[in-house]
Design an enzyme around this catalytic site. Structure first.
Site, PDB file in Angstrom:
ATOM      1  N   ASP A 241       0.870  -1.166   0.000  1.00  7.95           N
ATOM      2  CA  ASP A 241       0.000   0.000   0.000  1.00  7.95           C
ATOM      3  C   ASP A 241       0.909   1.218   0.000  1.00  7.95           C
ATOM      4  OD1 ASP A 241      -2.350   1.649   0.445  1.00  7.95           O
ATOM      5  OD2 ASP A 241      -3.244  -0.127   1.359  1.00  7.95           O
TER       6      ASP A 241
ATOM      7  N   ASP B 109      -3.022   4.778  -2.363  1.00  6.23           N
ATOM      8  CA  ASP B 109      -4.079   5.378  -1.561  1.00  6.23           C
ATOM      9  C   ASP B 109      -4.484   6.752  -2.117  1.00  6.23           C
ATOM     10  OD1 ASP B 109      -5.489   4.836   1.029  1.00  6.23           O
ATOM     11  OD2 ASP B 109      -4.608   6.769   1.600  1.00  6.23           O
TER      12      ASP B 109
ATOM     13  N   GLU C 100      -6.187   4.053  -6.060  1.00  8.75           N
ATOM     14  CA  GLU C 100      -7.477   4.231  -5.392  1.00  8.75           C
ATOM     15  C   GLU C 100      -7.990   5.615  -5.771  1.00  8.75           C
ATOM     16  OE1 GLU C 100      -9.716   4.248  -1.073  1.00  8.75           O
ATOM     17  OE2 GLU C 100      -7.930   5.418  -1.445  1.00  8.75           O
TER      18      GLU C 100
ATOM     19  N   HIS D 297     -11.138  -3.004   3.053  1.00  8.76           N
ATOM     20  CA  HIS D 297     -11.128  -2.677   4.480  1.00  8.76           C
ATOM     21  C   HIS D 297     -11.957  -1.433   4.814  1.00  8.76           C
ATOM     22  CE1 HIS D 297      -8.266  -0.109   2.560  1.00  8.76           C
ATOM     23  NE2 HIS D 297      -8.181   0.641   3.633  1.00  8.76           N
ATOM     24  N   ASP D 298     -12.496  -0.748   3.797  1.00  8.63           N
ATOM     25  CA  ASP D 298     -13.324   0.441   4.043  1.00  8.63           C
ATOM     26  C   ASP D 298     -14.812   0.183   3.828  1.00  8.63           C
ATOM     27  OD1 ASP D 298     -11.021   2.017   4.449  1.00  8.63           O
ATOM     28  OD2 ASP D 298     -10.918   2.608   2.330  1.00  8.63           O
TER      29      ASP D 298
HETATM   30  O1  TEU Z   1      -9.528   5.675   1.705  1.00  7.91           O
HETATM   31  C1  TEU Z   1      -9.836   6.810   0.974  1.00  7.91           C
HETATM   32  C2  TEU Z   1     -11.212   7.202   0.959  1.00  7.91           C
HETATM   33  O2  TEU Z   1     -11.688   7.816   0.032  1.00  7.91           O
HETATM   34  C3  TEU Z   1     -11.978   6.965   2.177  1.00  7.91           C
HETATM   35  O3  TEU Z   1     -12.528   8.186   2.503  1.00  7.91           O
HETATM   36  C4  TEU Z   1     -13.020   6.004   1.999  1.00  7.91           C
HETATM   37  O4  TEU Z   1     -13.909   6.451   1.031  1.00  7.91           O
HETATM   38  C5  TEU Z   1     -13.689   5.884   3.314  1.00  7.91           C
HETATM   39  O5  TEU Z   1     -12.865   5.096   4.115  1.00  7.91           O
HETATM   40  C6  TEU Z   1     -15.015   5.279   3.197  1.00  7.91           C
HETATM   41  O6  TEU Z   1     -15.597   5.388   4.434  1.00  7.91           O
HETATM   42  C7  TEU Z   1      -8.174   5.428   1.891  1.00  7.91           C
HETATM   43  C8  TEU Z   1      -7.989   4.179   2.716  1.00  7.91           C
HETATM   44  O7  TEU Z   1      -8.498   3.085   2.011  1.00  7.91           O
HETATM   45  C9  TEU Z   1      -8.632   4.388   4.042  1.00  7.91           C
HETATM   46  O8  TEU Z   1      -8.569   3.244   4.840  1.00  7.91           O
HETATM   47  C10 TEU Z   1      -7.895   5.521   4.725  1.00  7.91           C
HETATM   48  O9  TEU Z   1      -8.520   5.828   5.938  1.00  7.91           O
HETATM   49  C11 TEU Z   1      -7.869   6.773   3.862  1.00  7.91           C
HETATM   50  O10 TEU Z   1      -7.508   6.501   2.509  1.00  7.91           O
HETATM   51  C12 TEU Z   1      -6.815   7.721   4.381  1.00  7.91           C
HETATM   52  O11 TEU Z   1      -5.545   7.216   4.143  1.00  7.91           O
END
Ligand code: TEU
Ligand code: CA
Length: 545
Positions: free
Chosen positions: A98, A198, A240, A314-315
């Site tokens: 990542d 990210d 992403e 994971h989100d």
């Molecule tokens: O997520 C980016 C992102 O756009 C997040 O706002 C996502 O949409 C959100 O988690 C949804 O609720 C990335 C990573 O995947 C996330 O885990 C991190 O917290 C974030 O960037 C900051 O690095």
């Protein structure tokens, strides 16, 4: 190695904190991953996407990096990381790191210097603005509240789109970009095979113009990165990009653009929220809309770019709880959702636990949750007077901790994840839902995924076939074909618990139809014999001319 080796691959995402704890401190770690490489080899995946393992104070579980060159001590050592790369390689598994370069931790050395004085050499590594009356603008943090934080020491605000412990880097500073490239080369030299980047759509932001995603310099920077780093290795890269559309995806992944291999779309992920109101504003999924979105991506990138295919990470909440049925039809619906995705064109991603049908978590109150986004949201809504039950319903449906409960390995205490006390409670359904059970049963979701992964390697039509949506307006059935050379692949799937009848639009000559995968016993042998589908039933036919 072929330049597009990753097109035949399946990627498995590991969220290390929740995967497997090898030393009983309740936190997953690198040795824990190494112990489970045989499990992943059995599944058949080609690449591991490792969520961040760098040194971090864990305000956002590793997405706040304080040192890009060190491993988080809770996860292990650099030696463990090297062992992981080596042991994975023995099993033909690549490691994709990542890469979080939109921001660092406020405990990163660069930021500690940057905040010291206005003329510190690191000042311009981050975004500082003076302002007389409150924050310089009304930009909000993704994790609630203003994106500007007042810093006493120099009397200015710094910008953080995520938590205040995640100050945004200033990528317009060429020295910052240079140092990031050096770091990326360091990891590629160590033997990792690429990066998941990210929120990479943010790196060209023009904060004073309130342009956050898709800034004017975004693609210049990505090409520069490609020239300085990526082009020197046979890498795999996935950006992403929450803002990406089928049109902008071509800018990132277009064949001669020399930027990235693929990007993550978020368009399908926002279909169960009320438009414009954000992720917590719940709405039922409309299958017709989902079909439109997925199909648009399939057709727009055909022969122009490359799709990444995912339901989970994971989100996001667990797909079987979200758009499947995690009760009576957990098995059938998990397999159906997997089929619909894996038969499309692109590189599929499996998020840990998806392959055994892990479900959302329903904690009864906020003290059990660990995610900063969830906790901040809870307190913000509480202070606005929103009833607690309403807030908790959104959290149970959409909260990120749904995906982050520990992996369920067996029916021992804490699902076999740890011999200590897990950092977050295991879902109590681990007694029935766990990897050991799955491996004992040839009909499990696990072996179904194994089969899907193997089909991708065997059938060129999955790589090259042109996509066409069928029955676009049908409210319960998703159906599509892929066509290539003399073959047609036909995918039919019932998204709900009813028994809809399939009326295929054209009569195809199916005298040479073969079922390559299905999720019930005794499926209709030929497309022309299809009557009604059973709950969440899916069948894939390969038809030869
Ligand atoms: O997520 C980016 C992102 O756009 C997040 O706002 C996502 O949409 C959100 O988690 C949804 O609720 C990335 C990573 O995947 C996330 O885990 C991190 O917290 C974030 O960037 C900051 O690095
Ligand atoms: Ca541990």
């Amino acid at each position: 190695m072929e330049k597009t080796w990753w097109q035949k691959s399946t990627i498995y995402q590991i969220y290390p904190r929740s995967f497997n704890d090898s030393n009983g401190d309740g936190i997953g770690d690198l040795q824990g991953i190494i112990e489970k490489l045989d499990y992943l080899e059995l599944l058949g995946i080609d690449i591991i996407w490792l969520s961040p393992v760098y040194q971090s104070p864990n305000d956002d579980n590793g997405y706040d990096i304080s040192n890009y060159y060190e491993i988080m001590p809770e996860f292990g050592t650099m030696e463990d990381m090297e062992t992981l790369i080596e042991e994975a390689k023995k099993r033909n598994i690549h490691i994709m790191m990542d890469l979080v370069i939109n921001h660092t931790s406020d405990e990163h050395h660069w930021f500690e210097e940057s905040r010291k004085s206005k003329d510190n050499p690191y000042r311009d590594y981050y975004v500082w603005r003076g302002s007389e009356n409150g924050p310089p603008s009304d930009i909000q943090s993704v994790f609630s509240g203003s994106a500007w934080e007042w810093d006493e020491q120099t009397g200015e605000y710094y910008f953080h789109l995520f938590s205040k412990k995640q100050p945004d880097l200033n990528l317009h500073n060429p020295e910052v970009r240079e140092r990031l490239y050096t770091m990326m080369n360091y990891w590629l030299d160590k033997g990792v095979s690429g990066f998941r980047m990210d929120v990479i759509d943010l790196i060209g932001k023009e904060i004073d113009q309130k342009v956050l995603t898709d800034g004017p310099k975004l693609h210049d920077y990505l090409r520069e990165m490609n020239e300085n780093v990526l082009s020197h290795y046979p890498t795999i890269t996935v950006g992403e990009t929450p803002s990406a559309t089928p049109e902008t995806a071509q800018l990132y992944t277009g064949k001669d653009r020399n930027e990235l291999d693929m990007v993550f779309t978020f368009q399908h992920m926002s279909l169960d929220e009320r438009a414009g109101e954000g992720k917590w504003a719940l709405k039922e999924l409309d299958l017709v809309e989902l079909k439109q979105v997925l199909s648009k991506w399939q057709t727009s990138l055909f022969q122009k770019g490359w799709n990444s295919l995912y339901w989970n990470n994971h989100d996001q909440p667990r797909i079987v709880s979200r758009w499947g049925n995690d009760q009576e039809y957990r098995d059938e619906s998990a397999k159906m959702l997997a089929t619909v995705l894996h038969m499309m064109q692109g590189t599929p991603f499996i998020y840990q636990g998806e392959e055994i049908g892990m479900t959302n978590i329903e904690f009864d109150n906020i003290t059990h949750y660990r995610d900063i986004e969830t906790i901040n949201y809870f307190h913000e809504k509480k202070s606005e007077g929103v009833p607690e039950e309403e807030i908790m319903e959104s959290i149970r449906t959409k909260g990120r901790d749904n995906a982050r409960t520990p992996f369920q390995w067996n029916d021992d205490a804490h699902g076999g994840f740890t011999e200590g006390t897990p950092w977050m409670e295991v879902n109590s359904n681990f007694i029935e839902i766990n990897a050991e059970q799955a491996i004992k049963n040839q009909n499990s979701i696990f072996f179904y995924y194994q089969k899907l992964i193997a089909l991708r390697k065997r059938l060129d039509i999955l790589l090259y076939g042109e996509y066409e949506l069928l029955l676009g307006d049908h409210p319960e059935i998703m159906a599509y074909t892929r066509k290539w050379a003399d073959q047609t692949l036909l995918v039919v799937a019932n998204f709900y618990g009813g028994n809809p009848v399939v009326h295929l639009p054209e009569k195809m000559d199916d005298s040479h139809a073969e079922i390559i995968i299905s999720n019930y016993s005794n499926p209709s042998e030929k497309p022309s014999e299809l009557g009604h589908l059973r709950p969440y039933e899916t069948i894939v036919y390969l038809i030869e001319k």
